[in-house]
Design a protein around this motif. Structure first.
Motif, PDB file in Angstrom:
ATOM      1  N   LEU A  90      55.050  71.861  27.131  1.00 38.32           N
ATOM      2  CA  LEU A  90      53.644  71.483  27.052  1.00 38.32           C
ATOM      3  C   LEU A  90      53.454  70.180  27.811  1.00 38.32           C
ATOM      4  O   LEU A  90      54.274  69.268  27.693  1.00 38.32           O
ATOM      5  CB  LEU A  90      53.215  71.301  25.592  1.00 38.32           C
ATOM      6  N   VAL A  92      50.105  67.782  30.210  1.00 32.55           N
ATOM      7  CA  VAL A  92      48.718  67.670  30.644  1.00 32.55           C
ATOM      8  C   VAL A  92      48.729  67.279  32.114  1.00 32.55           C
ATOM      9  O   VAL A  92      49.506  66.411  32.524  1.00 32.55           O
ATOM     10  CB  VAL A  92      47.955  66.613  29.809  1.00 32.55           C
ATOM     11  N   PRO A 101      45.180  70.622  29.567  1.00 29.07           N
ATOM     12  CA  PRO A 101      46.474  70.872  28.931  1.00 29.07           C
ATOM     13  C   PRO A 101      47.116  72.138  29.495  1.00 29.07           C
ATOM     14  O   PRO A 101      46.422  73.099  29.835  1.00 29.07           O
ATOM     15  CB  PRO A 101      46.127  71.039  27.449  1.00 29.07           C
ATOM     16  N   HIS A 103      50.329  74.982  28.907  1.00 30.20           N
ATOM     17  CA  HIS A 103      51.384  75.590  28.099  1.00 30.20           C
ATOM     18  C   HIS A 103      52.206  76.425  29.076  1.00 30.20           C
ATOM     19  O   HIS A 103      51.782  77.499  29.476  1.00 30.20           O
ATOM     20  CB  HIS A 103      50.778  76.470  27.007  1.00 30.20           C
ATOM     21  N   GLU A 128      43.002  75.913  27.844  1.00 29.47           N
ATOM     22  CA  GLU A 128      44.393  75.555  28.116  1.00 29.47           C
ATOM     23  C   GLU A 128      44.957  76.494  29.172  1.00 29.47           C
ATOM     24  O   GLU A 128      44.770  77.706  29.096  1.00 29.47           O
ATOM     25  CB  GLU A 128      45.220  75.645  26.833  1.00 29.47           C
TER      26      GLU A 128
END
Length: 161
Positions: A90, A92, A101, A103, A128
């Motif tokens: 994870l 940013v 963000p 993933h 995300e």
């Protein structure tokens, strides 16, 4: 002389022109439908397979940079944002004061670290980026030739924290 008849022949319909053959339109219609269907399929395939390239600040602003579409997003990895969640990573990324963000499925590896420019491939879902590929564009040769750019990037990252 000769008893040969030299008068012009007439067609069965009684006219002087030869009978026209009826054209069978079915093969032409089928061919046209196949060409149109092929064009639609190719266009759909090409539109779906294109990864739009966007900067973080263009998400939701520029055509092709919407959620639920495969994109490549460029940004700088924020300082102190990298974390592990099992086998996933994870972090940013930011660009022009906009952040997103990420993933990432796996570990980016290579020279991935905070405060460097990256391009992440994936789909944005619920704000995300679900990334499945990370590109880090700084080889040793690039670092040697562009040290001032990397310094600027690190200075930009210091301003993000």
């Amino acid at each position: 002389m000769s008893d040969m008849d030299l008068t012009p022949r007439t067609t069965e319909t009684g006219g002087d022109e030869p009978a026209r053959r009826k054209r069978n339109w079915l093969p032409i219609v089928v061919l046209a439908l196949v060409v149109v269907a092929g064009g639609v399929i190719v266009t759909k395939f090409l539109n779906d397979s294109v990864d739009y390239y966007c900067n973080v600040d263009e998400i939701g602003v520029r055509d092709g940079c919407e959620e639920d579409r495969r994109v490549r997003i460029q940004g700088i990895v924020d300082e102190d944002s990298v974390a592990q969640d099992g086998s996933d990573t994870l972090f940013v990324i930011s660009f022009n004061e906009a952040s997103l963000p990420v993933h990432y499925q796996g570990e980016p590896g290579g020279i991935f670290k905070e405060c460097i420019p990256v391009v992440v491939h994936g789909v944005i879902e619920e704000g995300e980026l679900q990334g499945d590929r990370v590109e880090v564009k700084h080889s040793d040769e690039y670092v040697a030739e562009n040290e001032e750019r990397l310094d600027e990037s690190e200075n930009d990252c210091d301003g993000l924290g």
